[in-house]
Motif scaffolding. Structure first.
Motif, PDB file in Angstrom:
ATOM      1  N   PRO A 270     -52.377 -26.931 -50.670  1.00 42.35           N
ATOM      2  CA  PRO A 270     -51.157 -26.376 -51.275  1.00 42.35           C
ATOM      3  C   PRO A 270     -51.465 -25.177 -52.154  1.00 42.35           C
ATOM      4  O   PRO A 270     -52.547 -25.067 -52.728  1.00 42.35           O
ATOM      5  N   ALA A 273     -45.811 -22.599 -55.446  1.00 41.94           N
ATOM      6  CA  ALA A 273     -44.525 -22.733 -54.748  1.00 41.94           C
ATOM      7  C   ALA A 273     -43.878 -21.377 -54.500  1.00 41.94           C
ATOM      8  O   ALA A 273     -43.080 -21.228 -53.574  1.00 41.94           O
ATOM      9  N   SER A 278     -48.456 -19.113 -48.940  1.00 44.70           N
ATOM     10  CA  SER A 278     -48.641 -20.554 -48.804  1.00 44.70           C
ATOM     11  C   SER A 278     -47.427 -21.230 -48.171  1.00 44.70           C
ATOM     12  O   SER A 278     -47.446 -22.438 -47.965  1.00 44.70           O
ATOM     13  N   ALA A 279     -46.402 -20.439 -47.843  1.00 44.06           N
ATOM     14  CA  ALA A 279     -45.167 -21.023 -47.310  1.00 44.06           C
ATOM     15  C   ALA A 279     -45.397 -21.772 -45.999  1.00 44.06           C
ATOM     16  O   ALA A 279     -44.818 -22.836 -45.758  1.00 44.06           O
ATOM     17  N   HIS A 282     -47.051 -25.093 -46.745  1.00 40.63           N
ATOM     18  CA  HIS A 282     -46.089 -26.020 -47.343  1.00 40.63           C
ATOM     19  C   HIS A 282     -45.152 -26.607 -46.296  1.00 40.63           C
ATOM     20  O   HIS A 282     -44.776 -27.779 -46.383  1.00 40.63           O
ATOM     21  N   GLU A 283     -44.795 -25.810 -45.290  1.00 41.75           N
ATOM     22  CA  GLU A 283     -43.951 -26.339 -44.215  1.00 41.75           C
ATOM     23  C   GLU A 283     -44.686 -27.404 -43.406  1.00 41.75           C
ATOM     24  O   GLU A 283     -44.099 -28.403 -43.003  1.00 41.75           O
ATOM     25  N   LEU A 285     -46.999 -29.371 -44.577  1.00 40.25           N
ATOM     26  CA  LEU A 285     -47.077 -30.548 -45.436  1.00 40.25           C
ATOM     27  C   LEU A 285     -45.724 -31.240 -45.544  1.00 40.25           C
ATOM     28  O   LEU A 285     -45.621 -32.466 -45.463  1.00 40.25           O
ATOM     29  N   ARG A 286     -44.672 -30.456 -45.709  1.00 47.19           N
ATOM     30  CA  ARG A 286     -43.340 -31.026 -45.874  1.00 47.19           C
ATOM     31  C   ARG A 286     -42.884 -31.734 -44.603  1.00 47.19           C
ATOM     32  O   ARG A 286     -42.186 -32.747 -44.656  1.00 47.19           O
ATOM     33  N   LEU A 292     -52.391 -33.411 -47.109  1.00 44.87           N
ATOM     34  CA  LEU A 292     -52.706 -32.574 -48.264  1.00 44.87           C
ATOM     35  C   LEU A 292     -54.139 -32.843 -48.705  1.00 44.87           C
ATOM     36  O   LEU A 292     -54.525 -33.988 -48.931  1.00 44.87           O
TER      37      LEU A 292
END
Length: 396
Positions: A270, A273, A278-279, A282-283, A285-286, A292
């Motif tokens: 990560p 934000a 890092s977008a 993050h997608e 991971l989400r 992670l």
């Protein structure tokens, strides 16, 4: 063609030469090529079909088939092998002892063979390899983390694989090299080319200490599509792929999705934000597509053997953590300023007065409270180290 072809033991000379030729005829990663190779019975029969002028097979137009046949007639496998040998490279193909069997998971998109430059055994190294990939235009945060992860993996005996590009790839390679660890650069061009040119020295160093590999024959240049198809090799060669920084449209995400399709572990580090770089991570991971991870130990816990667990992460231990629940309850109701009698503490904690007195003497022995006549109060040390949130007792 010469009777003796340089290369590792395993595949026959005729099959090896045919694959060398076909590596110059077909673009890497095309499922049609793999299907044609499979239905033709091998590389030698397929090459013979191309050179005899036979009509196009199903799925190929006449114009395309004639173009491929012209490439096959122009190809000079002996020259390609000589150019590879001049930079210390060899051609490894299915059937060789050095061929990594996990590449067979690619099925019809499996490479025809790999040009391998460097002293290590590709098959053995691939058994304990992890890919570390990410953005070319990365941040200092990403550079630091990629290098730190590579150092941690190398120190644990793992090989770090990446694409040899600027940014995260380069940081990962340098991290492994810095602790004399193993690293593999998978190129989208010939292994005799230093691409990107700014990494020519880095790639030369990798070739000395690790491995530089690729599907394309010597002299071939990279193209956007070749970078994309190259990523499936990185994913297949390794036990898992770690994405350090990646925007929403990033080649590193192609590698991650290829790893997911192949049943490999996908991991993401990560970032802030607010960081667009890092977008993409993050997608992943989400969406539950990646685990992670924040350090090498957590990576090894996923890709390593059973029992290779990352140490549990906890905050610093403070004296208050060692108190019994009863003593902690008494300490919690002590006022931040002034003194209080034992009867008031007993009422606040719904505890017998004698038990409260016993706990107060216990807290006194530990330096949390002190007597003030017939009352009790927090010590100065306890008051001055109380948390900003107003927690009584604080830290000692």
């Amino acid at each position: 063609m010469s009777a003796t072809i340089p290369g590792p033991a395993g595949a026959g000379d005729g099959e090896r030469l045919a694959r060398v030729v076909l590596s110059r005829v077909f673009e890497p990663g095309e499922p049609k090529t793999g299907a044609l190779l499979r239905t033709s019975g091998g590389a030698s029969p397929l090459l013979a079909r191309l050179r005899t002028g036979e009509g196009p097979p199903k799925g190929f137009t006449r114009a395309r088939w004639e173009g491929l046949a012209a490439r096959a007639l122009r190809a000079d496998p002996e020259q390609d092998l000589a150019r590879a040998a001049a930079v210390g490279a060899r051609f490894v193909c299915p059937g060789d002892l050095e061929w990594p069997s996990q590449l067979d998971d690619l099925q019809d998109t499996r490479p025809l063979g790999l040009w391998v430059r460097g002293p290590a055994d590709l098959r053995m190294w691939s058994l304990r390899a992890v890919a570390v990939v990410g953005a070319r235009a990365c941040t200092d945060y990403g550079t630091y983390l990629a290098g730190a992860l590579a150092v941690g993996l190398a120190e644990r005996g793992w090989v770090v694989a990446s694409g040899g590009a600027f940014g995260i790839d380069g940081a990962a390679h340098r991290g492994a090299l810095g602790v004399t660890g193993g690293t593999v650069a998978v190129l989208a061009c010939g292994v005799d080319r230093g691409y990107p040119p700014g990494h020519a020295r880095l790639l030369a160093r990798i070739a000395e200490q690790g491995l530089v590999i690729g599907e394309l024959p010597p002299g071939e240049h990279p193209t956007p599509s070749r970078f994309v198809t190259r990523n499936r090799v990185i994913a297949a060669l390794t036990r898992g792929t770690v994405v350090v920084e990646a925007a929403l449209r990033s080649g590193a995400l192609v590698t991650a999705r290829a790893a997911e399709r192949l049943g490999r572990h996908v991991m993401g580090v990560p970032g802030p934000a607010t960081s667009g770089l890092s977008a993409g991570v993050h997608e992943l991971l989400r969406g539950g597509q990646a685990h992670l991870v924040t350090d090498a130990a957590e990576i090894v816990e996923l890709v390593g053997e059973m029992g290779e667990l990352a140490p549990e992460k906890r905050g610093p231990l403070v004296p208050r953590d060692l108190l019994t629940p009863e003593a902690a309850a008494v300490l919690a109701v002590m006022p931040a300023g002034g003194a209080v009698r034992a009867e008031s503490v007993a009422l606040a904690t719904v505890t017998a007065k004698d038990d409260v007195i016993a706990r107060l003497y216990e807290l006194q022995a530990l330096g949390f409270v002190e007597r003030d006549g017939d009352a009790w109060k927090l010590t100065r040390r306890t008051r001055t180290t109380a948390s900003p949130g107003g927690e009584r007792g604080g830290r000692v």
